[in-house]
Scaffold this motif. Structure first.
Motif: not given
Length: 390
Positions: A149-153
């Motif tokens: 999910k950190f990449l989605g930010a």
């Protein structure tokens, strides 16, 4: 790995004295002793010397490679289930095991990585952490490792492309490695007919009809993995060629070769299926050799290139758990100057411990946010260095 937070606006507060009281101990200060010479080393610490680290890493690599060879021999039932046509792939996995073990040992031998590695494992096996947050570890494995999910930010497109590559590579690895080692076999259930049996370590797991949907999925799993990987890798390759921010400072061998290798492996794998179905095997031998060379090269490249982050990423889960449990206990450390939150108290203390291990002489600076560090360094420069040029 998480991106560092953006610095807050400059607070209008008085400048305190530097925590060490001297410009000599400031990061990037005029003395700069920590960047070279004997003061940048750790006296008396023979465990971190280049020779001892290399020797230990080599020994670990040899042991891991030997264990993998033993596992291949035993798992393939004394090589009875081992396919000699897959020998180059198996040899490449042994080199992969050595390289990963060697590089991983070198990585965690650095004082900072070693301290974080230990804290991560302590958090993973801490009963107190499990009692306070029993669902934290499964949730982090799912969100941090699985869905990232950190990449989605950062970018939804980058997240989607990374997911395609991630799940395609996971699927390919789950199929390729056991088949290569002879652990995983498909045998005909009878002399005639479409029935097949899937066996693991010689033990029958299930039987299936090769003409059924399950049979099609079983025999085309690698094709599905290739279909997932190609668009994901192509997006990143396109981005590195077109996006100025991504192309600035990129290195061909480090940034572009991994993407090209993934695309070549996937395309040649699909062409093998195309040749066997539509061309009656035309060009199959050439494609098989090209596919094998690309796979072997990539397996050997993994420990020494950008793909190594695949091996590093699971270790970060423990560190994230370490930070998460600190936040659960309200142990958030505030900047000594602007009082903005920096990170959890245990994490800041861990960073200070790393500074002390390295004997850098400015571990107190871990108690300041990035912006305040720059302000204090600038103030120290004006008062301690620039005045000498008047």
């Amino acid at each position: 790995m998480t991106e560092p937070p953006e610095d807050p606006a400059a607070p209008a507060t008085a400048e305190p004295h530097p925590p060490s009281g001297s410009a000599d101990t400031l990061p990037g200060g005029s003395a700069g002793a920590v960047h070279g010479g004997s003061e940048g080393a750790i006296p008396g610490d023979s465990t971190t010397g280049p020779r001892s680290v290399t020797t230990r890493a080599t020994l670990v690599g040899v042991v891991v490679s030997a264990l993998l060879i033993l596992a291949i021999v035993l798992g393939s039932r004394m090589l009875r289930n081992f396919d000699s046509a897959l020998l180059p792939y198996a040899v490449a996995t042994v080199f992969l095991a050595f390289g990963v073990a060697y590089r991983y040992t070198v990585w965690i031998s650095a004082p900072g990585a070693r301290r974080l590695f230990r804290q991560g494992w302590r958090s993973l096996f801490s009963y107190e952490n499990f009692r306070q947050a029993p669902t934290a570890l499964p949730k982090m494995i799912a969100t941090y490792l699985g869905f990232q999910k950190f990449l989605g930010a950062r970018s939804h497109a980058r997240w989607a492309a990374h997911q395609l590559i991630f799940w395609g590579c996971i699927l390919a690895a789950l199929i390729t490695f056991p088949l290569t080692w002879g652990w995983f076999t498909f045998t005909s259930g009878s002399g005639s007919g479409p029935g097949y049996e899937m066996r693991i370590w010689g033990i029958k797991i299930l039987g299936f009809d090769s003409l059924s949907v399950l049979g099609w999925l079983m025999f085309h799993g690698l094709d599905i993995a290739a279909v997932l990987v190609i668009p994901g890798a192509s997006y990143f390759l396109w981005r590195r060629m077109k996006d100025r921010g991504a192309s600035t400072g990129q290195r061909f061998a480090y940034d572009l070769v991994p993407l090209i290798a993934l695309i070549v492996i996937s395309v040649t794998g699909l062409l093998l299926t195309f040749s066997s179905i539509f061309l009656h095997g035309g060009g199959y031998q050439f494609l098989a050799i090209l596919h094998m060379v690309s796979v072997v090269f990539t397996l050997i490249y993994i420990p020494f290139g950008k793909f190594f982050h695949i091996v590093q990423r699971p270790a970060a889960v423990g560190m994230q758990l370490f930070k998460y449990t600190g936040r659960q206990d309200d142990k958030v450390f505030a900047c000594r100057r602007c009082e903005e939150p920096i990170d959890t108290g245990p994490y800041v203390e861990n960073l200070r411990g790393t500074m002390r291990d390295l004997r850098l002489g400015f571990d107190a600076w871990a108690e300041y946010c990035p912006r305040c560090k720059r302000v204090l360094r600038g103030s120290a420069y004006l008062s301690q260095v620039k005045k000498g040029f008047k």
